[in-house]
Design a protein around this motif. Structure first.
Motif, short mmCIF file in Angstrom:
data_model
loop_
_atom_site.label_atom_id
_atom_site.label_comp_id
_atom_site.label_asym_id
_atom_site.label_seq_id
_atom_site.Cartn_x
_atom_site.Cartn_y
_atom_site.Cartn_z
N UNK A 193 8.83 9.69 -0.15
CA UNK A 193 9.10 8.55 0.73
C UNK A 193 8.41 7.26 0.28
N UNK A 194 7.13 7.27 -0.14
CA UNK A 194 6.54 6.01 -0.60
C UNK A 194 7.26 5.40 -1.79
N UNK A 195 7.60 6.23 -2.78
CA UNK A 195 8.32 5.72 -3.95
C UNK A 195 9.69 5.17 -3.55
N UNK A 196 10.36 5.87 -2.62
CA UNK A 196 11.67 5.39 -2.14
C UNK A 196 11.51 4.08 -1.38
N UNK A 197 10.46 3.99 -0.57
CA UNK A 197 10.19 2.74 0.13
C UNK A 197 9.96 1.60 -0.83
N UNK A 219 0.85 -1.19 0.00
CA UNK A 219 0.00 0.00 0.00
C UNK A 219 0.89 1.24 0.00
N UNK A 220 0.45 2.30 -0.69
CA UNK A 220 1.31 3.47 -0.89
C UNK A 220 1.79 4.09 0.41
N UNK A 221 0.89 4.36 1.32
CA UNK A 221 1.29 4.99 2.58
C UNK A 221 2.24 4.10 3.37
N UNK A 222 2.01 2.80 3.32
CA UNK A 222 2.82 1.87 4.09
C UNK A 222 4.25 1.80 3.59
N UNK A 223 4.42 2.04 2.29
CA UNK A 223 5.77 2.05 1.72
C UNK A 223 6.60 3.19 2.28
N UNK A 224 5.94 4.22 2.79
CA UNK A 224 6.68 5.37 3.33
C UNK A 224 7.46 5.01 4.58
N UNK A 225 7.01 4.01 5.32
CA UNK A 225 7.68 3.67 6.58
C UNK A 225 9.14 3.28 6.35
N UNK A 226 9.45 2.33 5.48
CA UNK A 226 10.88 2.09 5.19
C UNK A 226 11.52 3.28 4.49
N UNK A 227 10.74 4.02 3.70
CA UNK A 227 11.29 5.15 2.97
C UNK A 227 11.83 6.26 3.86
#
Length: 531
Positions: free
Chosen positions: A454-458, A264-272
């Motif tokens: 951040x999401x794309x980076x994650x 999920x897009x927002x969730x990808x931000x966490x590692x990002x």
């Protein structure tokens, strides 16, 4: 030099970035707006329900074919070692057995149920209520705060079953849009654990809901996880498959390039943003805000959007909560009053907390946490003829901060400590007034990540791990995550006033949810008179 590609599918556009896996530097970026945007009001001159939000799946493929060649034009494609992808969720589409979207078939092109139902499609509110009423004593519902949202998979599927049972019977598969894109890239069907867990009622230990439960919810759901929702669930960040020859030719990449399972897009931000362990609340602030938190234990917290083991990073339970209107609420306000953010911010900065005599509820797109009810609506209390536009604007900013404080206190009261708050997205980077208000209302330091991608980076980090460029997520995050940030410290002088205002916010919330049916009565009248 080696790279991964991160693809971030949002509400209005898709963003593709090329990332150096050694240090996380973003080498190139390309954004492709969706040509058809968000379809509301009418579809090919056919009137739609007021809460309908549809999209055209070809727009998602356009992101791939336009933006990927753009970001790799100055490098050798052989140096791209992996692809990761995130997608706004729950966004679903019906397809046939060849994974062809039904809306691309001529006989269905005017049928709204054949199109993508975007996450903010809220026409399934009645189905969500039916599900929640039938399942209120079921233990599994506690993992989702006690209520399923109309934004999620099963209510949207039930809506089609109720409105167009003939079409429902012809659908071979319902797919999350992110899983559909990954399946197109790899040529094989994959469902990601993040979307399946948070939006599809999947659990790592027990799997999907048993068939007898599905039959109680709706007779059309019988065996649906073996039929229209079939497909193995794979952990986020693992290998989904490899790029097909056909797609490699379209994108200019090497055939066989590893593709990660989606997220999920927002969730990808966490590692990002560099989070790899418990204790840090990540606020992904866009049109809505998603609040994400890792923990080493599973606690059933009322009103949250879900808790999923390995939902974001392996080895941890990941919690999600959220607010349904933030950036789009601010944008709506600016458009409504024909003004601009800079003017409003400069004027609103002159106000002390409580000086305007106003308080608002930020439910203009319903309430996600803690009440999980899209029929709830916005409120402004204290307005007079002398009230200025910027005073209302500040009250709305404060309202979203109060909504976040509700979420933080909800977690902390259930034994999940929050030691740090991190904000990411375009809004916190641009709106300094907003972030200072958040720090003052939460009375916590807030770290704003400078990178609004951040999401794309994650997603790119997930691609690196799936390609075995790093052995573990912590290793990849340490090397590739965003490191630049600024910190907002709370002003203790504002604590007392904001605590008073927060208590008023809570009392108003409880009144409109528990003590009166006003909001639902108005919502029902609106629906009746729009037929």
């Amino acid at each position: 030099m080696k790279y991964t590609i991160g693809i971030d599918y949002g509400t209005e556009s898709g963003r593709v970035i090329l990332v150096n896996i050694e240090n996380g530097d973003i080498v190139a970026t390309s954004v492709t707006p969706y040509p058809h945007g968000v379809i509301t009001g009418y579809l090919k001159n056919k009137a739609l329900g007021k809460e309908t939000a549809l999209q055209v799946p070809q727009d998602y493929l356009d992101v791939l074919t336009k933006s990927i060649p753009e970001v790799i034009k100055n490098i050798n494609p052989v140096d791209v070692i992996g692809i990761g992808l995130d997608f706004t969720s729950c966004t679903i589409l019906p397809v046939n057995e060849e994974l062809k979207p039904l809306c691309t078939i001529k006989k269905y092109e005017t049928n709204p149920h054949a199109y993508v139902k975007l996450w903010k499609h809220h026409e399934a509110e009645d189905e969500a209520k039916q599900l929640n009423n039938n399942m209120q004593h079921e233990k599994w519902l506690s993992r989702y705060g006690g209520r399923i949202s109309s934004e999620w998979m099963l209510p949207k599927i039930m809506e089609i079953a109720n409105d167009d049972p003939a079409l429902f019977d012809e659908i071979d598969l319902f797919l999350e849009a992110g899983d559909w894109v990954v399946s197109i890239l790899t040529g094989s069907l994959t469902r990601n654990s993040c979307s399946a867990g948070y939006k599809g009622t999947w659990h790592k230990e027990t799997g999907y809901l048993p068939n007898e439960t599905l039959q109680k919810i709706h007779p059309k759901l019988e065996n649906i996880y073996e039929t229209k929702l079939a497909g193995a669930v794979k952990s986020t960040g693992t290998l989904a498959g490899n790029l097909t020859k056909e797609m490699s030719e379209q994108l200019g990449l090497n055939e066989g390039t590893p593709v990660a399972v989606g997220i999920i897009d927002a969730h990808a931000a966490l590692p990002g943003v560099g989070v790899s362990e418990p204790g840090t609340l990540v606020m992904v602030m866009g049109t809505s805000t998603c609040h994400l938190l890792l923990s080493d234990k599973e606690v059933l917290v009322p009103g949250i959007s879900g808790v999923v083991e390995d939902g974001i990073l392996p080895g941890y339970y990941a919690y999600e909560a959220g607010q349904a209107a933030v950036g789009d609420l601010f944008a709506h306000f600016v458009k409504k009053y024909n003004t601009d953010f800079e003017t409003l911010a400069n004027e609103a900065k002159t106000l002390k907390p409580g000086e305007s005599g106003l308080i608002a509820l930020d439910w203009h797109n319903g309430c996600r946490t803690p009440y999980v009810d899209s029929a709830l609506s916005g409120v402004l209390i204290g307005e007079k003829l002398s009230t200025k536009t910027y005073e209302i604007y500040r009250a709305i900013l404060e309202a979203t901060a109060f909504g976040t404080r509700v979420i933080i206190e909800l977690f902390e009261s259930n034994g999940i400590p929050i030691t740090q708050v991190v904000a990411t997205g375009g809004i916190p980077k641009k709106n300094t007034l907003l972030m200072q208000i958040y720090a003052d209302i939460l009375q916590k330091e807030i770290t704003v990540v400078e990178n609004d991608q951040a999401p794309a980076l994650g997603a790119a980090i997930l691609g690196a791990v799936a390609a075995n460029a790093y052995a573990t997520f912590p290793d990849a995050i340490e090397k590739m995550a965003t490191k630049q940030s600024i910190t907002y410290k709370p002003n203790k002088q504002n604590e007392q006033t904001y605590t008073q205002l927060f208590n008023i916010y809570q009392n108003l919330s409880k009144y409109f949810v528990h003590d009166t049916t006003i909001m639902h009565d108005l919502h029902n009248l609106k629906g009746e008179n729009s037929q």
